[in-house]
Design a protein around this motif. Sequence first.
Motif, PDB file in Angstrom:
ATOM      1  N   VAL A 135       0.799  -1.250   0.100  1.00 51.36           N
ATOM      2  CA  VAL A 135      -0.033  -0.076  -0.043  1.00 51.36           C
ATOM      3  C   VAL A 135       0.948   1.041   0.034  1.00 51.36           C
ATOM      4  N   GLY A 136       1.805   1.205   1.088  1.00 51.80           N
ATOM      5  CA  GLY A 136       2.639   2.481   1.025  1.00 51.80           C
ATOM      6  C   GLY A 136       3.417   2.675  -0.458  1.00 51.80           C
ATOM      7  N   PHE A 137       3.844   1.809  -0.905  1.00 45.87           N
ATOM      8  CA  PHE A 137       4.656   1.659  -2.487  1.00 45.87           C
ATOM      9  C   PHE A 137       3.486   2.426  -3.455  1.00 45.87           C
ATOM     10  N   ILE A 138       2.515   1.711  -3.422  1.00 45.43           N
ATOM     11  CA  ILE A 138       1.563   2.174  -4.503  1.00 45.43           C
ATOM     12  C   ILE A 138       1.041   3.470  -4.058  1.00 45.43           C
ATOM     13  N   GLU A 139       0.896   3.892  -2.989  1.00 39.98           N
ATOM     14  CA  GLU A 139       0.452   5.355  -2.510  1.00 39.98           C
ATOM     15  C   GLU A 139       1.455   6.367  -2.852  1.00 39.98           C
ATOM     16  N   GLN A 140       2.662   6.101  -2.841  1.00 35.47           N
ATOM     17  CA  GLN A 140       3.612   6.960  -3.481  1.00 35.47           C
ATOM     18  C   GLN A 140       3.683   7.053  -4.846  1.00 35.47           C
ATOM     19  N   LYS A 141       3.481   6.337  -5.609  1.00 38.06           N
ATOM     20  CA  LYS A 141       3.604   6.246  -7.012  1.00 38.06           C
ATOM     21  C   LYS A 141       2.340   6.734  -7.721  1.00 38.06           C
ATOM     22  N   HIS A 142       1.059   6.568  -7.034  1.00 38.02           N
ATOM     23  CA  HIS A 142      -0.008   6.637  -7.856  1.00 38.02           C
ATOM     24  C   HIS A 142      -1.182   7.421  -6.971  1.00 38.02           C
ATOM     25  N   GLU A 143      -1.945   8.145  -7.635  1.00 36.71           N
ATOM     26  CA  GLU A 143      -3.090   8.552  -7.045  1.00 36.71           C
ATOM     27  C   GLU A 143      -4.035   7.481  -6.770  1.00 36.71           C
ATOM     28  N   VAL A 144      -4.462   7.231  -5.624  1.00 32.92           N
ATOM     29  CA  VAL A 144      -5.355   6.107  -5.127  1.00 32.92           C
ATOM     30  C   VAL A 144      -6.321   6.528  -4.342  1.00 32.92           C
ATOM     31  N   PRO A 145      -7.642   5.811  -4.174  1.00 36.00           N
ATOM     32  CA  PRO A 145      -8.748   6.222  -3.321  1.00 36.00           C
ATOM     33  C   PRO A 145      -8.398   5.915  -1.720  1.00 36.00           C
ATOM     34  N   GLN A 146      -9.185   6.424  -0.982  1.00 37.05           N
ATOM     35  CA  GLN A 146      -9.205   6.220   0.395  1.00 37.05           C
ATOM     36  C   GLN A 146      -9.040   4.730   0.722  1.00 37.05           C
ATOM     37  N   ASN A 147      -9.940   3.988   0.021  1.00 36.00           N
ATOM     38  CA  ASN A 147     -10.093   2.561   0.546  1.00 36.00           C
ATOM     39  C   ASN A 147      -9.161   1.746  -0.098  1.00 36.00           C
ATOM     40  N   ILE A 148      -8.147   2.114  -0.682  1.00 37.90           N
ATOM     41  CA  ILE A 148      -7.031   1.377  -1.520  1.00 37.90           C
ATOM     42  C   ILE A 148      -6.595   0.175  -0.918  1.00 37.90           C
ATOM     43  N   ARG A 149      -6.493   0.248   0.479  1.00 39.45           N
ATOM     44  CA  ARG A 149      -5.981  -0.995   1.173  1.00 39.45           C
ATOM     45  C   ARG A 149      -7.039  -2.196   1.150  1.00 39.45           C
ATOM     46  N   ARG A 150      -8.265  -1.782   1.091  1.00 40.53           N
ATOM     47  CA  ARG A 150      -9.277  -2.895   0.940  1.00 40.53           C
ATOM     48  C   ARG A 150      -9.433  -3.303  -0.484  1.00 40.53           C
ATOM     49  N   ILE A 151      -9.317  -2.400  -1.394  1.00 38.33           N
ATOM     50  CA  ILE A 151      -9.271  -3.105  -2.693  1.00 38.33           C
ATOM     51  C   ILE A 151      -8.125  -3.912  -2.865  1.00 38.33           C
ATOM     52  N   LEU A 152      -6.938  -3.525  -2.384  1.00 40.00           N
ATOM     53  CA  LEU A 152      -5.590  -4.336  -2.667  1.00 40.00           C
ATOM     54  C   LEU A 152      -5.658  -5.491  -2.081  1.00 40.00           C
ATOM     55  N   SER A 153      -6.482  -5.484  -0.893  1.00 41.10           N
ATOM     56  CA  SER A 153      -6.517  -6.792  -0.062  1.00 41.10           C
ATOM     57  C   SER A 153      -7.385  -7.945  -0.767  1.00 41.10           C
ATOM     58  N   THR A 154      -8.367  -7.218  -1.332  1.00 46.52           N
ATOM     59  CA  THR A 154      -9.193  -8.192  -2.326  1.00 46.52           C
ATOM     60  C   THR A 154      -8.340  -8.738  -3.409  1.00 46.52           C
ATOM     61  N   ARG A 155      -7.600  -7.805  -4.019  1.00 48.89           N
ATOM     62  CA  ARG A 155      -6.888  -8.164  -5.334  1.00 48.89           C
ATOM     63  C   ARG A 155      -5.972  -9.087  -5.046  1.00 48.89           C
ATOM     64  N   LEU A 156      -5.181  -9.026  -3.923  1.00 47.98           N
ATOM     65  CA  LEU A 156      -4.234  -9.954  -3.381  1.00 47.98           C
ATOM     66  C   LEU A 156      -4.626 -11.201  -3.399  1.00 47.98           C
TER      67      LEU A 156
END
Length: 264
Positions: A135-156
């Motif tokens: 999450v940290g890495f992606i947040e630095q490189k991209h514009e991501v929504p608030q719930n990115i963690r949850r989205i990523l969790s699903t994707r992972l």
Amino acid sequence: MGNQKVKWTVEEEEALKAGVVKHGLGKWKNILRDPQFAPYLSNRSNIDLKDKWRNMCISYGQCSRKKLKASRVKTISSEALSTLTTGNLVAEVDAIDDFSGSPQDVRDAPGYKTMIFEALSSIRDSSGSNIDDIVGFIEQKHEVPQNIRRILSTRLRRLVLQGKLEKVQDRYKIKDATLGTKTPMPKQKDISAETVEDAAMTAAYKIADAEDKSFVAAEAVKEAERVSTMAEDADSFLLLANEIFEKCSRGETIRLANSSYNFD
DNA sequence: CTAGGGATAATC
DNA sequence: GATTATCCCTAG
């Protein structure tokens, strides 16, 4: 002189609903040919399926057949959707992209999926990276929504299920091209979560495509994600089928396009 | 093959 | 008598 009326069993009804989810509306013969449903529907013809679906739509819509003629309650009124189909939903559900290719891998959000692999290959930790790193890495490189963690969790989770990632403890690693087992393609009662999700999504898109109901697809995708996350139970498939069915039959999907459309 | 209307057995 | 669920027929 007429024939006896044989009532439909619940097994038949469920098979029909599931069949519609998988093959789409109006593909009665396809449903009948599908070995997954054929055993349950051996006493029914494609016309029977069509008639039964009509009846189910009518009863769930609380509208008798004759009243139906007068009051224009079709399965879905295509008027209401034209205002909704285009805007927010499509933007919101990034999973909608090209599924015309192989039905296997297409429905992952290309954006997040790419970001995940980008993050993992950049961090390159032999023990893998936990979700916070990612999450940290992606947040630095991209514009991501608030719930990115949850989205990523699903994707992972999904990528792990697909065998593309490996999960050790709380850490994720890229699994190199040793994808021996694709989809196991289980038999009847033994459906894996991935297959459920896959079938449901593909079906939802087909329905949407056939009837211009993107919002139904969006909703179904949301449901599919929830299902795949929370349970690996074949019953979820029927639940999902039922939900989609009800939404199809009473065009009750408008509300979620307005404001109450939330992923969390 | 499918959608839709109509006929009829079952049900209210 | 009316409504519903299933079965049947026909057009496209």
